[in-house]
Enzyme design. Structure first.
Site, PDB file in Angstrom:
ATOM      1  N   MET B   1       0.809  -1.215   0.000  1.00  0.00           N
ATOM      2  CA  MET B   1       0.000   0.000   0.000  1.00  0.00           C
ATOM      3  C   MET B   1       0.847   1.272   0.000  1.00  0.00           C
ATOM      4  O   MET B   1       0.432   2.291   0.561  1.00  0.00           O
ATOM      5  CB  MET B   1      -0.883   0.056   1.253  1.00  0.00           C
ATOM      6  CG  MET B   1      -1.759  -1.137   1.437  1.00  0.00           C
ATOM      7  SD  MET B   1      -3.119  -1.124   0.237  1.00  0.00           S
ATOM      8  CE  MET B   1      -3.838  -2.717   0.582  1.00  0.00           C
ATOM      9  N   PRO B   2       2.033   1.267  -0.610  1.00  0.00           N
ATOM     10  CA  PRO B   2       2.890   2.450  -0.500  1.00  0.00           C
ATOM     11  C   PRO B   2       2.200   3.724  -0.996  1.00  0.00           C
ATOM     12  O   PRO B   2       1.485   3.694  -2.013  1.00  0.00           O
ATOM     13  CB  PRO B   2       4.083   2.112  -1.397  1.00  0.00           C
ATOM     14  CG  PRO B   2       4.046   0.644  -1.581  1.00  0.00           C
ATOM     15  CD  PRO B   2       2.621   0.238  -1.459  1.00  0.00           C
ATOM     16  N   ILE B   3       2.347   4.800  -0.225  1.00  0.00           N
ATOM     17  CA  ILE B   3       1.829   6.119  -0.618  1.00  0.00           C
ATOM     18  C   ILE B   3       3.040   7.019  -0.830  1.00  0.00           C
ATOM     19  O   ILE B   3       3.817   7.234   0.089  1.00  0.00           O
ATOM     20  CB  ILE B   3       0.913   6.697   0.478  1.00  0.00           C
ATOM     21  CG1 ILE B   3      -0.302   5.805   0.704  1.00  0.00           C
ATOM     22  CG2 ILE B   3       0.494   8.122   0.127  1.00  0.00           C
ATOM     23  CD1 ILE B   3      -1.127   6.183   1.922  1.00  0.00           C
ATOM     24  N   THR B  40      -0.122   4.563  -4.484  1.00  0.00           N
ATOM     25  CA  THR B  40      -0.709   5.904  -4.641  1.00  0.00           C
ATOM     26  C   THR B  40       0.423   6.925  -4.777  1.00  0.00           C
ATOM     27  O   THR B  40       1.403   6.854  -4.040  1.00  0.00           O
ATOM     28  CB  THR B  40      -1.569   6.265  -3.401  1.00  0.00           C
ATOM     29  OG1 THR B  40      -2.669   5.357  -3.304  1.00  0.00           O
ATOM     30  CG2 THR B  40      -2.104   7.685  -3.517  1.00  0.00           C
TER      31      THR B  40
ATOM     32  N   ARG C   7       5.583   6.382   2.136  1.00  0.00           N
ATOM     33  CA  ARG C   7       4.972   5.776   3.324  1.00  0.00           C
ATOM     34  C   ARG C   7       4.701   4.310   3.005  1.00  0.00           C
ATOM     35  O   ARG C   7       4.031   4.010   2.018  1.00  0.00           O
ATOM     36  CB  ARG C   7       3.668   6.512   3.676  1.00  0.00           C
ATOM     37  CG  ARG C   7       3.926   7.953   4.091  1.00  0.00           C
ATOM     38  CD  ARG C   7       2.661   8.704   4.401  1.00  0.00           C
ATOM     39  NE  ARG C   7       2.842   9.477   5.638  1.00  0.00           N
ATOM     40  CZ  ARG C   7       1.873  10.144   6.224  1.00  0.00           C
ATOM     41  NH1 ARG C   7       0.650  10.104   5.752  1.00  0.00           N
ATOM     42  NH2 ARG C   7       2.109  10.834   7.320  1.00  0.00           N
TER      43      ARG C   7
END
Lengths: 76, 76, 76, 76, 76, 76
Positions: B1-3, B40, C7
């Protein structure tokens, strides 16, 4: 390499931001013993309708302007 | 889920951002072994008067435009 | 002066982060036409109990580890 | 002193943000057992050309508007 | 209500952070003409393996410690 | 695709975070009319020595623990 992000209400003048960026950089250089060119300052500005405390939008609570309540208005 | 949040000077074209978002996503998918739909990418754009290094606002240091000094101007 | 914050779930190796930092920097340098020394990459790591999607903590949804479901475990 | 930052597509009305700020503050006060005046909510709005998932800009993927696909348009 | 986030290498002492938080708050109060209780300062600390410039992790470039190159070590 | 980051003092239990993540997701889904799977919640935890208001570190002002003053201690 400190990165300082200042989140604040939109509306301060370029002069105020120039002055604040310089003063904060000097403070960080002195207190953390780093080189000035390593210090980044970012102004992350918010409209008052995008900032709430105690569940109330600041555009409702404080109306237009920034800083102390009603003391300063958006530049016309 | 890296942002991935990219903070940069305002002024890049949609084409540049489309191209960069795709390239960064591919890089993250390859290096972290995650699915593309989990990635994202956010572009957090700053006016040059809101970005300072070594205590100096970039609007003072670099004038208008972005990228290399003076090499690119805001699109007319 | 692009600042890229990634993140992601805690647990990637230093090698993966070294590799990803280099690859992302090269991509940004190429696509935005800026100098490598202007590019900062930050890894902002989160425990899976501090990341939720669709209202469910990832520690509940995916258990330990990171990347694809169950494919990689925290280094022992 | 919880600070809640909500990153979302630009275009929600002040009424929606007023309503959401109040509801989120109440939820945080109840679940974390803190005082309302300690809770800050920030709306960090992004144009759809500045938000990408799976390598695709949302302005390409979803066109104008926000919320569910095509269900709501920017206020005229 | 300015919120100042300082991203820096992990390892500064509580005394340094106490001193810096006070000095930055005073600077912001003076330059932005706001009340001290409105000012929040956050220290967002990063391990050197999670911070890269010019594509190189700082743990590789600078080794352990923080501040100027090699001048200060993590407290034993 | 709303991303909600909650910055708070370190020390809440997984149960509290599970409960809060679910409640906030439900609130966002209802108020913004988006799908649950589009909502990400991140807990960004800070030690009290890394959080200051009115120029004073919370570790000095409130001592250990979180929530209301002295009402809750770090789990033993």
């Amino acid at each position: 390499m400190p990165i300082i992000t200042i989140r604040l209400a939109k509306g301060r003048s370029v002069e105020q931001k120039r002055d604040l960026a310089r003063a904060i950089t000097n403070t960080v250089v002195e207190k953390l013993d780093v080189n000035p060119e390593w210090v980044t300052v970012l102004f992350d500005e918010f409209d008052r309708e995008n900032w709430a405390t105690a569940g109330e939008l600041h555009s409702d609570k404080y109306g237009k302007g920034f800083g102390k309540i009603g003391s300063q208005e958006y530049p016309k």
